[in-house]
Structure formats: structure tokens, C-alpha cells
Scaffold this active site. Structure first.
Site, PDB file in Angstrom:
ATOM      1  N   GLU A 161      12.092   3.995  65.277  1.00 11.98           N
ATOM      2  CA  GLU A 161      11.860   5.336  64.741  1.00 11.98           C
ATOM      3  C   GLU A 161      11.362   5.229  63.305  1.00 11.98           C
ATOM      4  OE1 GLU A 161      14.257   8.512  66.919  1.00 11.98           O
ATOM      5  OE2 GLU A 161      15.559   7.744  65.353  1.00 11.98           O
ATOM      6  N   GLU A 167      19.068   8.759  59.539  1.00 10.18           N
ATOM      7  CA  GLU A 167      19.800   9.774  58.758  1.00 10.18           C
ATOM      8  C   GLU A 167      21.181   9.249  58.367  1.00 10.18           C
ATOM      9  OE1 GLU A 167      19.246  13.063  61.480  1.00 10.18           O
ATOM     10  OE2 GLU A 167      17.124  13.114  60.936  1.00 10.18           O
ATOM     11  N   GLY A 177      14.331  14.173  68.983  1.00 10.97           N
ATOM     12  CA  GLY A 177      15.191  15.060  68.209  1.00 10.97           C
ATOM     13  C   GLY A 177      14.901  16.514  68.519  1.00 10.97           C
ATOM     14  N   GLY A 178      14.077  17.143  67.670  1.00  3.12           N
ATOM     15  CA  GLY A 178      13.833  18.586  67.758  1.00  3.12           C
ATOM     16  C   GLY A 178      13.444  19.070  69.149  1.00  3.12           C
ATOM     17  N   SER A 192       9.108  12.608  66.239  1.00  2.00           N
ATOM     18  CA  SER A 192       8.177  13.706  66.534  1.00  2.00           C
ATOM     19  C   SER A 192       7.546  13.625  67.922  1.00  2.00           C
ATOM     20  CB  SER A 192       7.093  13.799  65.449  1.00  2.00           C
ATOM     21  OG  SER A 192       7.661  14.189  64.212  1.00  2.00           O
ATOM     22  N   ASN A 252      18.522  13.628  71.040  1.00  2.00           N
ATOM     23  CA  ASN A 252      19.491  13.554  69.939  1.00  2.00           C
ATOM     24  C   ASN A 252      19.582  14.948  69.330  1.00  2.00           C
ATOM     25  OD1 ASN A 252      20.939  13.130  67.615  1.00  2.00           O
ATOM     26  ND2 ASN A 252      19.337  11.943  66.568  1.00  2.00           N
ATOM     27  N   TRP A 253      20.669  15.633  69.640  1.00  2.00           N
ATOM     28  CA  TRP A 253      20.798  17.024  69.177  1.00  2.00           C
ATOM     29  C   TRP A 253      21.224  17.123  67.715  1.00  2.00           C
ATOM     30  CZ3 TRP A 253      23.348  20.449  73.591  1.00  2.00           C
ATOM     31  CH2 TRP A 253      22.439  20.554  74.652  1.00  2.00           C
ATOM     32  N   LYS A 254      21.568  16.003  67.121  1.00  2.00           N
ATOM     33  CA  LYS A 254      22.003  16.006  65.714  1.00  2.00           C
ATOM     34  C   LYS A 254      23.122  17.046  65.531  1.00  2.00           C
ATOM     35  CE  LYS A 254      17.446  14.400  64.493  1.00  2.00           C
ATOM     36  NZ  LYS A 254      16.482  14.122  63.469  1.00  2.00           N
ATOM     37  N   GLY A 309      11.009  14.242  62.491  1.00  2.00           N
ATOM     38  CA  GLY A 309      11.049  15.660  62.125  1.00  2.00           C
ATOM     39  C   GLY A 309       9.850  16.137  61.326  1.00  2.00           C
ATOM     40  N   HIS A 322      21.126   5.402  63.105  1.00  2.00           N
ATOM     41  CA  HIS A 322      20.032   6.374  62.928  1.00  2.00           C
ATOM     42  C   HIS A 322      19.662   6.429  61.450  1.00  2.00           C
ATOM     43  CE1 HIS A 322      17.850  10.151  62.763  1.00  2.00           C
ATOM     44  NE2 HIS A 322      17.663  10.019  64.069  1.00  2.00           N
TER      45      HIS A 322
HETATM   46  C1  PEP Z   1      15.379  11.562  65.711  1.00  2.00           C
HETATM   47  O1  PEP Z   1      15.876  12.002  64.689  1.00  2.00           O
HETATM   48  O2  PEP Z   1      15.956  10.667  66.359  1.00  2.00           O
HETATM   49  C2  PEP Z   1      14.091  12.103  66.119  1.00  2.00           C
HETATM   50  C3  PEP Z   1      13.345  11.378  66.893  1.00  2.00           C
HETATM   51  O3  PEP Z   1      13.783  13.339  65.654  1.00  2.00           O
HETATM   52  P1  PEP Z   1      12.437  14.188  65.950  1.00  2.00           P
HETATM   53  O4  PEP Z   1      12.071  13.987  67.384  1.00  2.00           O
HETATM   54  O5  PEP Z   1      12.783  15.594  65.625  1.00  2.00           O
HETATM   55  O6  PEP Z   1      11.375  13.611  65.046  1.00  2.00           O
END
Ligand code: PEP
Length: 251
Positions: free
Chosen positions: A164, A95, A230-231, A209, A10-12, A170, A93
Site C-alpha cells: 500500500e 496509519e 478502504g473507502g 484507492s 478495511n472499514w477503519k 485515500g 497499516h
Molecule cells: C487502506 O487504508 O488500507 C486503503 C487501501 O484505503 P483506500 O482504499 O481508501 O485508499
């Protein structure tokens, strides 16, 4: 792991066309891991280019509107995502839920519209830290599933749940393997209530994470069918390490 693992980036709100080189590197790496299904949800602006480039990855949206078309300035419909080459979309999500006030009912409506457009759907659920600390994590997630999961007849075969925990996104913090196992078992049970026997076919991803260092342990947990990342999905190196860990955990 009961299914071919599914690793989704997920590149956001990250990535311009300069990032397409990274996407091509992910594509080349994914092609070497045929036992792992690899997806990337870039910003909407990159979906068409990535879908044209990539055969070894499935490209997806990060959200869609609940309506097919109309006067919704700034929004994107599921039909548009499909037309651009997307194979799936993420909905709900945390967010979106937190920053855009999306309710379970709104998430369910989006999921049903996406399925009707021919997309697969990844529905995100997860508790906040306060909810976990007060012992409500499973109740919160069950209620989110009850309210957010699409109820179309063919839904179960085309829907994925991403668990999640909000406090893990994050932050570099992850739940223990035992806590992930307990939550995934609870989600599996709730999917049985929602979809009956078909609930067994729904894949459940862990997200929050996930990185090259912890992926193997998380992916080895019972009923973790992959990861939403994500990251660590923003560079081919780190994302492909996770894809590679999924390939190993599958063997
Ligand atoms: C996400 O936002 O879907 C996510 C899993 O982010 P991260 O891996 O950066 O925690």
C-alpha cells in the site's frame, strides 16, 4: 493470478451496528462469487456480530496487541479477535505506523502473536511519496518486509502482504500498472529471501484507492493476488463491484 483472489475491506474507524445491513449485503454478494475470497475488517465492536452473520466472508481485525493479555488499556489481543470470530488481522497499516509510531519490530511481534492465536495475518508495507520520488521505494519496502514479516515456521502459508503506497491511500491516486508490477516482483523476490521456497506461496495484495473503476486493471497486474480496499469497501455496491472485477480477472 496464481491464487484465488482475496479482496479485503478495511472499514477503519467507520461503522456502528447500523452498518450491519451493509455487511449482510456484502455477504450476500460474496456468496455469488465463490471464486473470490472476500474479507472485511470492521471496527472491533462489529466483529462478533459480523462473524455470526457471515459464512461467505471472513471477518478480521485491523490491528492487535503484541501481548496475549494484560494491563494494556484500550488494546485488543489476537486471542480476543479469534474468540470474537475473526479469521485474520491486519497489522502494520501505514496509519498505525504513522499515527501510533509502530516500528517494523512492533509489527513483527504483533504478526507472530496473531499467528500463534490461530489467525491469518495481513502485513502492510509501502513507501511515502518522498521515498518514491527519491528512488527508494523498493529499498524501503524490502526493509519493511525484513523487519515486519513473522518468522514462525508455518508463517508463510498464513501470511499475506499488502503493498500500500502511503501516497495512494485515500487520495484517489494509484501507481501505474508497471510500477505495481515492479514492486510486486521486488516483494516476491524479498519473500524468497525471507521464507525460501515457501515465499512463493505468500499472497501479495495491492491497496490504495482501489475502486470500481480501476480494480480490473490493478487486479490484472502480474502477481497481484487481490486488493486491500478502504473507502470503497464501505458500501456493498462499490465493494462488490471490486469483488466482481476480481472474479473476472481470475477467469
Ligand atoms: C487502506 O487504508 O488500507 C486503503 C487501501 O484505503 P483506500 O482504499 O481508501 O485508499
Amino acid at each position: 493470478m496464481p491464487h484465488r483472489p482475496f479482496i479485503v475491506g478495511n472499514w477503519k474507524m467507520n461503522g456502528t451496528r447500523a452498518q450491519l445491513a451493509e455487511a449482510r449485503a456484502i455477504e450476500r454478494g460474496a456468496a455469488r462469487h465463490a471464486g473470490v475470497r472476500v474479507g472485511v475488517a470492521p471496527p472491533f465492536t462489529l466483529i462478533a456480530a459480523m462473524a455470526e452473520d457471515g459464512q461467505a466472508i471472513v471477518v478480521g481485525g485491523q490491528d492487535c496487541h503484541a501481548e496475549e493479555r494484560g494491563a494494556f488499556t484500550g488494546d485488543v489481543s489476537a486471542v480476543m479477535l479469534k474468540d470474537a470470530g475473526a479469521g485474520f488481522t491486519i497489522v502494520g497499516h501505514s496509519e498505525r505506523r504513522a499515527m501510533h509510531g509502530e516500528s517494523d519490530a512492533a509489527v513483527k511481534a504483533k504478526a507472530e502473536t496473531a499467528l500463534a492465536a490461530g489467525l491469518e495475518v495481513i502485513v502492510c508495507v509501502g513507501e511515502t511519496e518522498a521515498q518514491r520520488d527519491s528512488g527508494q521505494a523498493e529499498a524501503v519496502v524490502s526493509a519493511q518486509l525484513d523487519g515486519s514479516m513473522p518468522r514462525d515456521e508455518s508463517a508463510a502459508g498464513r501470511v499475506t502482504v499488502a503493498y500500500e503506497p502511503v501516497w495512494a491511500i485515500g487520495t484517489g491516486r494509484v501507481p501505474s500498472a508497471a510500477d505495481v508490477a515492479a514492486m510486486h516482483a521486488a516483494i516476491r523476490g524479498r519473500l524468497g529471501v525471507i521464507y525460501g521456497e515457501d515465499g512463493a506461496a505468500v499472497r501479495i495484495l495491492y491497496g490504495g484507492s482501489v475502486n470500481a473503476g480501476n480494480a480490473a486493471e490493478l487486479l490484472a497486474v502480474t502477481d497481484v493476488g487481490g486488493a486491500l480496499v478502504g473507502g470503497a469497501s464501505l458500501t456493498a455496491d462499490s465493494f462488490l463491484s471490486i469483488v466482481s472485477a476480481a472474479g473476472t480477472s481470475e477467469e
